[in-house]
Design a protein around this motif. Structure first.
Motif, PDB file in Angstrom:
ATOM      1  N   ASP A   7     -17.595 -81.349  27.052  1.00 52.84           N
ATOM      2  CA  ASP A   7     -18.401 -80.885  25.924  1.00 52.84           C
ATOM      3  C   ASP A   7     -19.804 -80.476  26.383  1.00 52.84           C
ATOM      4  O   ASP A   7     -20.271 -79.376  26.078  1.00 52.84           O
ATOM      5  N   TYR A   8     -20.484 -81.334  27.155  1.00 51.39           N
ATOM      6  CA  TYR A   8     -21.846 -80.993  27.601  1.00 51.39           C
ATOM      7  C   TYR A   8     -21.847 -79.743  28.482  1.00 51.39           C
ATOM      8  O   TYR A   8     -22.700 -78.864  28.335  1.00 51.39           O
ATOM      9  N   LEU A   9     -20.894 -79.674  29.397  1.00 50.04           N
ATOM     10  CA  LEU A   9     -20.909 -78.525  30.314  1.00 50.04           C
ATOM     11  C   LEU A   9     -20.547 -77.229  29.584  1.00 50.04           C
ATOM     12  O   LEU A   9     -21.125 -76.175  29.854  1.00 50.04           O
ATOM     13  N   ASP A  10     -19.613 -77.305  28.623  1.00 49.87           N
ATOM     14  CA  ASP A  10     -19.279 -76.109  27.826  1.00 49.87           C
ATOM     15  C   ASP A  10     -20.500 -75.624  27.051  1.00 49.87           C
ATOM     16  O   ASP A  10     -20.790 -74.430  27.006  1.00 49.87           O
ATOM     17  N   ARG A  11     -21.200 -76.599  26.455  1.00 53.74           N
ATOM     18  CA  ARG A  11     -22.381 -76.228  25.669  1.00 53.74           C
ATOM     19  C   ARG A  11     -23.466 -75.646  26.570  1.00 53.74           C
ATOM     20  O   ARG A  11     -24.144 -74.678  26.216  1.00 53.74           O
ATOM     21  N   PHE A  12     -23.645 -76.243  27.750  1.00 52.99           N
ATOM     22  CA  PHE A  12     -24.631 -75.709  28.711  1.00 52.99           C
ATOM     23  C   PHE A  12     -24.240 -74.289  29.121  1.00 52.99           C
ATOM     24  O   PHE A  12     -25.086 -73.386  29.150  1.00 52.99           O
ATOM     25  N   ASN A  13     -22.956 -74.097  29.394  1.00 56.64           N
ATOM     26  CA  ASN A  13     -22.510 -72.771  29.865  1.00 56.64           C
ATOM     27  C   ASN A  13     -22.717 -71.710  28.786  1.00 56.64           C
ATOM     28  O   ASN A  13     -23.151 -70.593  29.089  1.00 56.64           O
ATOM     29  N   LYS A  14     -22.417 -72.073  27.552  1.00 53.39           N
ATOM     30  CA  LYS A  14     -22.583 -71.090  26.457  1.00 53.39           C
ATOM     31  C   LYS A  14     -24.056 -70.753  26.266  1.00 53.39           C
ATOM     32  O   LYS A  14     -24.443 -69.592  26.209  1.00 53.39           O
ATOM     33  N   ALA A  15     -24.889 -71.808  26.174  1.00 52.43           N
ATOM     34  CA  ALA A  15     -26.319 -71.582  25.908  1.00 52.43           C
ATOM     35  C   ALA A  15     -27.012 -70.951  27.116  1.00 52.43           C
ATOM     36  O   ALA A  15     -27.971 -70.183  26.963  1.00 52.43           O
ATOM     37  N   GLY A  16     -26.527 -71.285  28.326  1.00 53.78           N
ATOM     38  CA  GLY A  16     -27.231 -70.845  29.536  1.00 53.78           C
ATOM     39  C   GLY A  16     -26.970 -69.400  29.928  1.00 53.78           C
ATOM     40  O   GLY A  16     -27.752 -68.797  30.674  1.00 53.78           O
ATOM     41  N   ARG A  17     -25.861 -68.844  29.418  1.00 54.85           N
ATOM     42  CA  ARG A  17     -25.444 -67.512  29.871  1.00 54.85           C
ATOM     43  C   ARG A  17     -26.569 -66.487  29.777  1.00 54.85           C
ATOM     44  O   ARG A  17     -26.852 -65.780  30.741  1.00 54.85           O
ATOM     45  N   SER A  18     -27.254 -66.465  28.640  1.00 57.20           N
ATOM     46  CA  SER A  18     -28.292 -65.442  28.444  1.00 57.20           C
ATOM     47  C   SER A  18     -29.573 -65.749  29.221  1.00 57.20           C
ATOM     48  O   SER A  18     -30.466 -64.928  29.311  1.00 57.20           O
ATOM     49  N   MET A  19     -29.650 -66.975  29.793  1.00 57.48           N
ATOM     50  CA  MET A  19     -30.861 -67.348  30.554  1.00 57.48           C
ATOM     51  C   MET A  19     -30.596 -67.371  32.060  1.00 57.48           C
ATOM     52  O   MET A  19     -31.456 -67.808  32.833  1.00 57.48           O
ATOM     53  N   GLY A  20     -29.425 -66.947  32.454  1.00 51.23           N
ATOM     54  CA  GLY A  20     -29.093 -66.959  33.887  1.00 51.23           C
ATOM     55  C   GLY A  20     -28.840 -68.366  34.410  1.00 51.23           C
ATOM     56  O   GLY A  20     -28.975 -68.625  35.611  1.00 51.23           O
ATOM     57  N   ALA A  25     -31.569 -79.992  30.036  1.00 46.91           N
ATOM     58  CA  ALA A  25     -32.472 -79.085  30.766  1.00 46.91           C
ATOM     59  C   ALA A  25     -32.349 -77.664  30.203  1.00 46.91           C
ATOM     60  O   ALA A  25     -33.351 -76.975  29.992  1.00 46.91           O
ATOM     61  N   GLY A  26     -31.111 -77.246  29.948  1.00 49.59           N
ATOM     62  CA  GLY A  26     -30.893 -75.904  29.375  1.00 49.59           C
ATOM     63  C   GLY A  26     -31.566 -75.776  28.019  1.00 49.59           C
ATOM     64  O   GLY A  26     -32.192 -74.753  27.712  1.00 49.59           O
ATOM     65  N   GLN A  27     -31.475 -76.841  27.222  1.00 50.93           N
ATOM     66  CA  GLN A  27     -32.088 -76.808  25.889  1.00 50.93           C
ATOM     67  C   GLN A  27     -33.614 -76.803  25.996  1.00 50.93           C
ATOM     68  O   GLN A  27     -34.292 -76.115  25.225  1.00 50.93           O
ATOM     69  N   ILE A  28     -34.154 -77.555  26.953  1.00 50.59           N
ATOM     70  CA  ILE A  28     -35.616 -77.551  27.156  1.00 50.59           C
ATOM     71  C   ILE A  28     -36.069 -76.144  27.543  1.00 50.59           C
ATOM     72  O   ILE A  28     -37.026 -75.594  26.990  1.00 50.59           O
ATOM     73  N   LEU A  29     -35.332 -75.520  28.465  1.00 48.89           N
ATOM     74  CA  LEU A  29     -35.723 -74.169  28.924  1.00 48.89           C
ATOM     75  C   LEU A  29     -35.547 -73.138  27.815  1.00 48.89           C
ATOM     76  O   LEU A  29     -36.258 -72.132  27.769  1.00 48.89           O
ATOM     77  N   ALA A  30     -34.607 -73.397  26.896  1.00 48.44           N
ATOM     78  CA  ALA A  30     -34.395 -72.462  25.777  1.00 48.44           C
ATOM     79  C   ALA A  30     -35.416 -72.691  24.656  1.00 48.44           C
ATOM     80  O   ALA A  30     -35.512 -71.892  23.727  1.00 48.44           O
ATOM     81  N   GLY A  31     -36.157 -73.811  24.756  1.00 46.14           N
ATOM     82  CA  GLY A  31     -37.167 -74.102  23.739  1.00 46.14           C
ATOM     83  C   GLY A  31     -36.590 -74.578  22.414  1.00 46.14           C
ATOM     84  O   GLY A  31     -37.235 -74.443  21.377  1.00 46.14           O
ATOM     85  N   THR A  32     -35.393 -75.149  22.437  1.00 49.23           N
ATOM     86  CA  THR A  32     -34.807 -75.665  21.186  1.00 49.23           C
ATOM     87  C   THR A  32     -35.340 -77.083  20.919  1.00 49.23           C
ATOM     88  O   THR A  32     -35.889 -77.719  21.828  1.00 49.23           O
ATOM     89  N   PRO A  33     -35.148 -77.595  19.702  1.00 54.38           N
ATOM     90  CA  PRO A  33     -35.668 -78.958  19.407  1.00 54.38           C
ATOM     91  C   PRO A  33     -34.810 -80.098  19.960  1.00 54.38           C
ATOM     92  O   PRO A  33     -35.111 -81.250  19.704  1.00 54.38           O
TER      93      PRO A  33
END
Ligand SMILES: C[S@@+](CC[C@H](N)C(=O)[O-])C[C@H]1O[C@@H](n2cnc3c(N)ncnc32)[C@H](O)[C@@H]1O
Length: 155
Positions: free
Chosen positions: A22-35, A143-151
């Motif tokens: 679950d965590y890695l899937d969510r990271f992969n989805k959110a991270g795609r647009s941020m490289g 880390a992905g969420q921090i870099l994306a600036g989400t809450p």
């Protein structure tokens, strides 16, 4: 930026496995647009039980060429989640792949530990390696969420 988690042992269907996926899937989805990502786990198994050195050889083969090598180790550096995110950001900006290594019951062979570019600790206590996988997957997602600036990471 490929993120590999090289780990000893095979995780069967379990609550830990579903959390990690679950965590890695969510990271992969959110991270795609941020490289960031994709992230994946590579499991190695020392079927003949030859010990730490044999495990280290298998782990070393799982490390992609040129990847930054980060060991998970109770003796490593304790860092905050925002600092972890900053390091991931820096490696992404340098176009580096990264590989985290988690040892087995005996830990990571000293020769492999000596090769690491960084060593991260989740505190002085020793955690079961399967739980360390879950904790690491969550920190990668965080880390992905921090870099994306989400809450997600509130403080
Ligand atoms: C059961 S522990 C092995 C402990 C062993 N005494 C050692 O010397 O590393 C299995 C693996 O989980 C990871 N691990 C356990 N506790 C940790 C911690 N506090 N911080 C980071 N990684 C940890 C490490 O990768 C370790 O190799």
């Amino acid at each position: 930026m490929k993120v590999t988690i090289a780990a000893v042992g095979r995780l069967r269907k379990s609550p830990e496995l579903s959390l990690i996926s679950d965590y890695l899937d969510r990271f992969n989805k959110a991270g795609r647009s941020m490289g960031l990502g994709p992230a994946q786990i590579v499991e190695v198994e020392d079927k003949k039980n030859l010990g730490m050195a044999a495990e280290a050889e298998l782990l070393a083969r799982a490390i992609p060429d040129g990847a930054v090598l980060i060991t998970l180790d109770e003796r490593g550096e304790v860092i905050s989640s925002p600092d972890f995110a900053k390091r991931i950001e820096r490696w992404r900006d340098e176009a580096r792949d990264i590989c985290f290594v988690i040892g087995g019951a005996d830990g990571i062979d000293p020769a492999l530990r000596a090769r690491a570019d960084a060593s991260i600790s989740f505190g002085k206590m020793v955690w079961p390696h399967m739980l360390v996988r879950v904790m690491l997957a969550e920190q990668i997602y965080r880390a992905g969420q921090i870099l994306a600036g989400t809450p997600y990471h509130r403080v």
